[in-house]
Design an enzyme around this catalytic site. Structure first.
Site, short mmCIF file in Angstrom:
data_model
loop_
_atom_site.label_atom_id
_atom_site.label_comp_id
_atom_site.label_asym_id
_atom_site.label_seq_id
_atom_site.Cartn_x
_atom_site.Cartn_y
_atom_site.Cartn_z
N HIS A 270 29.65 41.49 41.56
CA HIS A 270 30.27 40.24 41.57
C HIS A 270 29.49 39.41 42.89
CE1 HIS A 270 31.89 38.95 37.75
NE2 HIS A 270 33.04 40.08 38.08
N GLY B 129 40.90 42.89 38.60
CA GLY B 129 40.14 42.67 39.86
C GLY B 129 39.64 41.16 39.70
N CYS C 199 35.82 41.84 31.89
CA CYS C 199 35.54 41.07 33.03
C CYS C 199 36.21 39.80 32.92
CB CYS C 199 34.17 40.92 33.46
SG CYS C 199 34.11 39.51 34.66
N LEU C 200 37.13 39.29 33.69
CA LEU C 200 37.71 37.69 33.52
C LEU C 200 36.80 36.75 33.01
CD1 LEU C 200 40.96 38.08 35.70
CD2 LEU C 200 40.71 38.58 33.46
N HIS D 218 32.57 46.98 40.14
CA HIS D 218 32.45 46.01 39.49
C HIS D 218 32.49 44.43 40.49
CE1 HIS D 218 33.50 43.58 35.45
NE2 HIS D 218 33.80 42.78 36.58
N GLU D 219 33.58 44.50 41.18
CA GLU D 219 33.85 43.26 42.10
C GLU D 219 32.70 43.27 43.31
OE1 GLU D 219 35.72 41.26 40.84
OE2 GLU D 219 37.01 42.68 39.35
N GLN E 58 34.22 34.10 41.22
CA GLN E 58 34.67 33.85 39.76
C GLN E 58 35.65 32.54 39.74
OE1 GLN E 58 35.80 38.10 39.16
NE2 GLN E 58 35.39 37.50 37.10
NI NI Z 1 34.41 40.66 36.52
#
Ligand code: NI
Length: 159
Positions: free
Chosen positions: A136, A46, A90-91, A132-133, A51
């Site tokens: 963000h 995701g 998480c990226l 999670h997203e 991000q």
């Molecule tokens: Ni993330």
């Protein structure tokens, strides 16, 4: 399409709230394509627009199953049910993993990239990824809600 630069841990933008998308125009479609490409490049499941430095309420999720990448514009979680304790990364926090508690099921509404309002009932990994997203988009990161003592650093694989 292009790979965009990932915003990483410590970048103040990750704490900012993203704005609603008003027009699904060509610029937004390019952003979505770039987000999908960037997510795939880093093997993420995701990615939220913040991000890659864009404060718009857009997320992409790919569980690498037959549903392919799913694009959520202006997603809203309508309902949650149950709990699951899950491993998460998480990226924006490379090589770090920890356990968090997420709902086991969520019902979410979102607009797809064709502009149609959709509703999805998600379980397990998809429910986790949506939560999670969406966090963000509200300036929240998983690291703020990890179960204490569960953080692990994993050495990246050498290419
Ligand atoms: Ni993330």
């Amino acid at each position: 399409m292009a790979i965009r630069n990932l915003r990483l841990e410590g970048d103040e933008i990750l704490k900012k709230k993203s704005r609603e998308v008003e027009n699904i125009d060509e610029k937004l479609q390019i952003l979505i394509d770039d987000m999908i490409e960037t997510m795939h490049k880093y093997n993420g499941v995701g990615l939220a627009a913040v991000q890659v430095g864009v404060l718009k309420r857009v997320i992409v999720i790919d569980l690498y199953d037959d549903k392919g990448p799913i694009v959520f514009i202006n997603p809203v979680i309508i309902k949650t049910k149950g709990e699951q304790e899950v491993e998460e990364g998480c990226l924006s926090f490379p090589n770090q993993f920890a356990k968090v508690i997420r709902p086991e099921e969520v019902i979410a509404e979102y607009t797809n990239r064709e502009g149609k309002r959709m509703r999805v009932k998600a379980k397990e990994l998809l429910a986790q990824a949506i939560c999670h997203e969406v966090d963000h988009l509200n300036g929240e990161v998983f690291m703020d809600k990890i179960i204490p003592g569960t953080l692990e650093y994993v050495e990246p694989e050498k290419e």
